[in-house]
Design a protein around this motif. Structure first.
Motif, PDB file in Angstrom:
ATOM      1  N   GLU A 240       0.849  -1.213   0.000  1.00 57.18           N
ATOM      2  CA  GLU A 240       0.000   0.000   0.000  1.00 57.18           C
ATOM      3  C   GLU A 240       0.876   1.253   0.000  1.00 57.18           C
ATOM      4  N   PHE A 241       1.912   1.247   0.844  1.00 54.64           N
ATOM      5  CA  PHE A 241       2.844   2.392   0.877  1.00 54.64           C
ATOM      6  C   PHE A 241       3.537   2.559  -0.472  1.00 54.64           C
TER       7      PHE A 241
ATOM      8  N   ASP B 221       2.414   1.618  -3.436  1.00 53.45           N
ATOM      9  CA  ASP B 221       1.446   2.145  -4.404  1.00 53.45           C
ATOM     10  C   ASP B 221       1.247   3.650  -4.234  1.00 53.45           C
ATOM     11  N   MET B 222       1.188   4.074  -2.967  1.00 57.80           N
ATOM     12  CA  MET B 222       1.029   5.521  -2.715  1.00 57.80           C
ATOM     13  C   MET B 222       2.246   6.283  -3.251  1.00 57.80           C
TER      14      MET B 222
ATOM     15  N   LYS C 119       2.313   7.134  -6.907  1.00 57.32           N
ATOM     16  CA  LYS C 119       1.419   8.209  -7.373  1.00 57.32           C
ATOM     17  C   LYS C 119       2.177   9.522  -7.516  1.00 57.32           C
ATOM     18  N   TYR C 120       3.293   9.633  -6.785  1.00 60.58           N
ATOM     19  CA  TYR C 120       4.126  10.833  -6.925  1.00 60.58           C
ATOM     20  C   TYR C 120       5.102  10.599  -8.061  1.00 60.58           C
TER      21      TYR C 120
ATOM     22  N   GLN D 118       7.992  13.255   0.066  1.00 63.07           N
ATOM     23  CA  GLN D 118       6.876  12.391   0.473  1.00 63.07           C
ATOM     24  C   GLN D 118       7.045  10.989  -0.130  1.00 63.07           C
ATOM     25  N   ARG D 119       7.405  10.987  -1.422  1.00 61.23           N
ATOM     26  CA  ARG D 119       7.627   9.705  -2.132  1.00 61.23           C
ATOM     27  C   ARG D 119       8.729   8.913  -1.425  1.00 61.23           C
TER      28      ARG D 119
ATOM     29  N   LEU E 236       7.578   7.443   1.885  1.00 66.61           N
ATOM     30  CA  LEU E 236       6.701   6.270   1.708  1.00 66.61           C
ATOM     31  C   LEU E 236       7.523   5.028   1.343  1.00 66.61           C
TER      32      LEU E 236
END
Length: 634
Positions: free
Chosen positions: A290-291, A293-294, A297-298, A309-310, A313
């Protein structure tokens, strides 16, 4: 020259020859060629991805077409994911960590898939197997270092003949009523050996049965885990199944070649999946993904805050995967600690999960087909080694003629049989062949010590059928033809099927179709086999027995048996050249596949140049089994 330095030199010759042949094939072949040669899956679809050990991405792929094509993509080999849009540049290398049926897992040296992976036309190429050569090389270097280190080098010195093999005979005799006298003697020798015991198992003598009982006996006496290794996955699978059926806790390292539910349940993957701690691992992996995949997104070209942030994660995903890794290691250690027998290929004995383990006893089966450098990988983990096999059958396949000529084709089994005759027990009773089929091989290769068990000694296809025939084609004009580097004999092939057709008509009167005897048609020459397969297609009378007839090279039938075996000898020329028919061990394999009938078709004029064949023809005459092809001409 020092023993291990010479082995390293020969191994290097083999590696270079193997690599050159591989590169030549890859450079000159299309993806369709590579797929047909079993060196590629194409096209494939990616079914799943997950982060594995050390932040490497594992891709689960499925071949979506050509699912029945035989292939060499196996657990542990190096392979590359590629895009056929730009196969030279768009490729990622990795290792196959699991393979079953038409699916495999490929662990890639990256933590995310590149963009080209989204554009389709994906495939997986087999890469040159540097890993196996690296493992063999390391083992030889380690053996050289250890040899002069007191106790550590003791077994090595015994195997090289520098020290005698010793035995302790004060043990109670271990009586196993299901074994015959020579099998029993082999088990007792294995128990009594301090460093080495050798089980010489001629065809059909129950070598696997003997080994399984010996391993069971060792476990009962010592309660110490035993490592069982063999050169091929197929041999490892057979032993794994048989040992498990005897009630032993078997752990199969690596992936089976034969995909049966029972074999799968013995693998490390299956044992890990059943473990009580797996629930926790699944939850953590889900969180890490999940982390990840998040983070995806960046996109990389966003601003600094997004990049931070990327990064955060990805770091979080990595930390979770570290916990997963530690828990997995605990499970692996727990599963291995419970195993009574660990089974693996020779190279697989250095799999990361068991790399540092030591054993009192290591068993190497099919040692007559094992490259010596590969044998040292498991031997370095042992205080005592059991070698089982038959040095009178086919040796390992060597690609470099020079390495073979200089000694790489001589196996450790052969050397140890010569150095330590006191450690050898030959199994003397065979349960496969009619006594007449067995007789010539027994005299030529086994000092006439081999005998047929009463249950098979007289069994024939039907009353009054002869178990042996040599059909002489001399003078029939069946001339061989050179086809590239191979040899064919079209008229001999046609004659063979004509003879088989007549036999089939006779068998029809004795057997219902569903109980029709099994038949092998074999030849030493690949091109002759291709020709035989084509001719079988054009023999309509034999089509109804199609699933009972197999056509292949002698080498591919080692370890197998059939009710009836036809051998197409192929060679027939005025120069009396017999080429690699001179390797009589290949003929030993060919002649000992048949249970109830052996038919050898060949030209006595050409074959008789070698005493082995001249004597076989005499043997056939003595048993009223010599026939001329003229007798069958219309």
């Amino acid at each position: 020259m020092d023993y291990f330095k010479k082995q390293l030199e020969l191994l290097q010759l083999e590696r270079e020859e193997d690599k050159n042949a591989y590169q030549l094939l890859i450079a000159s072949s299309s993806v369709a060629d590579r797929r047909a040669a079993g060196m590629a899956w194409y096209p494939i679809a990616i079914r799943d991805t997950e982060l594995g050990r050390g932040d490497y991405l594992t891709v689960e792929a499925e071949r979506t077409t050509h699912q029945d094509v035989a292939h060499q993509l196996r657990f542990g080999v190096s392979a590359a994911l590629f895009s056929n849009h730009d196969p030279k540049n768009d490729r990622l290398e990795g290792t196959i960590t699991w393979q079953s049926g038409n699916r495999l897992k490929l662990t890639l040296r990256t933590d995310e898939l590149p963009d080209w992976a989204d554009n389709g036309k994906l495939g997986i190429d087999l890469l040159f197997d540097d890993n196996s050569y690296d493992e063999m090389q390391s083992a030889l270097k380690e053996a050289e270092i250890r040899k002069d280190k007191g106790n550590e080098g003791h077994l090595i010195k015994v195997l090289l003949g520098e020290k005698p093999a010793t035995f302790h005979h004060e043990l109670v005799t271990y009586h196993l009523p299901q074994l015959n006298a020579s099998q029993q003697a082999a088990v007792e020798k294995i128990i009594a050996a301090n460093e080495i015991a050798i089980v010489h198992g001629p065809p059909g003598t129950g070598k696997t049965t003997t080994l399984v009982q010996a391993i069971k006996a060792l476990w009962k006496l010592e309660h110490l885990p035993i490592l069982v290794a063999a050169p091929s996955n197929t041999a490892v699978d057979l032993l794994s199944e048989r040992l498990s059926a005897e009630g032993l806790n078997v752990l199969r390292i690596g992936n089976p070649a034969r995909v049966s539910a029972h074999l799968m349940s013995l693998t490390l993957d299956a044992r890990i999946a059943e473990h009580t701690s797996m629930k926790e691992i699944r939850a953590l992996k889900k969180q890490a993904n999940e982390f990840r995949d998040m983070a995806h997104k960046y996109k990389r070209n966003f601003g600094r805050a997004e990049r931070e942030q990327r990064k955060a994660l990805f770091t979080e995903a990595r930390n979770i995967m570290k916990t997963v890794s530690d828990t997995e290691q605990y499970i692996i250690d727990d599963v291995i600690a419970r195993a009574q027998v660990i089974t693996t290929t020779l190279v697989g004995a250095n799999h990361y999960t068991v790399r540092n383990l030591q054993y009192k006893t290591v068993v190497i089966d099919e040692a007559g087909q094992a490259l010596e450098p590969a044998c040292w990988i498991p031997i370095l983990k042992a205080k005592k080694v059991i070698l089982a096999g038959d040095h009178q059958q086919l040796p390992p396949t060597i690609k470099s003629n020079e390495a073979a000529r200089r000694g790489l084709s001589t196996t450790l089994l052969e050397k140890c049989v010569a150095l330590h005759p006191e450690a050898v027990v030959m199994l003397e009773e065979q349960y496969r062949m009619h006594a007449t089929i067995m007789g010539y091989a027994a005299a030529s290769f086994y000092n006439s010590q081999l005998r047929a068990h009463a249950s098979v000694a007289e069994h024939t296809l039907f009353t009054d059928d002869s178990p042996l025939a040599f059909i002489d084609t001399a003078g029939c004009g069946f001339e061989e033809k050179q086809d590239g580097t191979s040899t064919t004999n079209p008229e001999e092939a046609a004659f063979l099927f004509k003879h088989l057709g007549r036999l089939a008509v006779e068998l029809d009167t004795h057997y219902p179709v569903d109980q029709f005897p099994s038949i092998a048609v074999i030849s030493p020459y690949k091109q002759q086999v291709t020709l035989l397969k084509e001719q079988l297609q054009h023999a309509p009378d034999l089509h109804k027995y199609g699933n009972r007839i197999s056509v292949n090279t002698i080498d591919s039938f080692q370890g197998q048996e059939r009710d009836i075996v036809y051998i197409s000898m192929t060679r027939s020329n005025t120069e009396n050249k017999i080429g690699f028919l001179a390797d009589i061990r290949r003929m030993n394999v060919a002649m000992t596949r048949a249970r109830k009938k052996l038919v050898v078709v060949g030209d006595s004029g050409t074959l008789s140049q070698l005493p082995f064949y001249a004597n076989f023809i005499t043997y056939a005459e003595q048993h009223n089994a010599y026939l001329s092809a003229w007798e069958f001409m219309d």
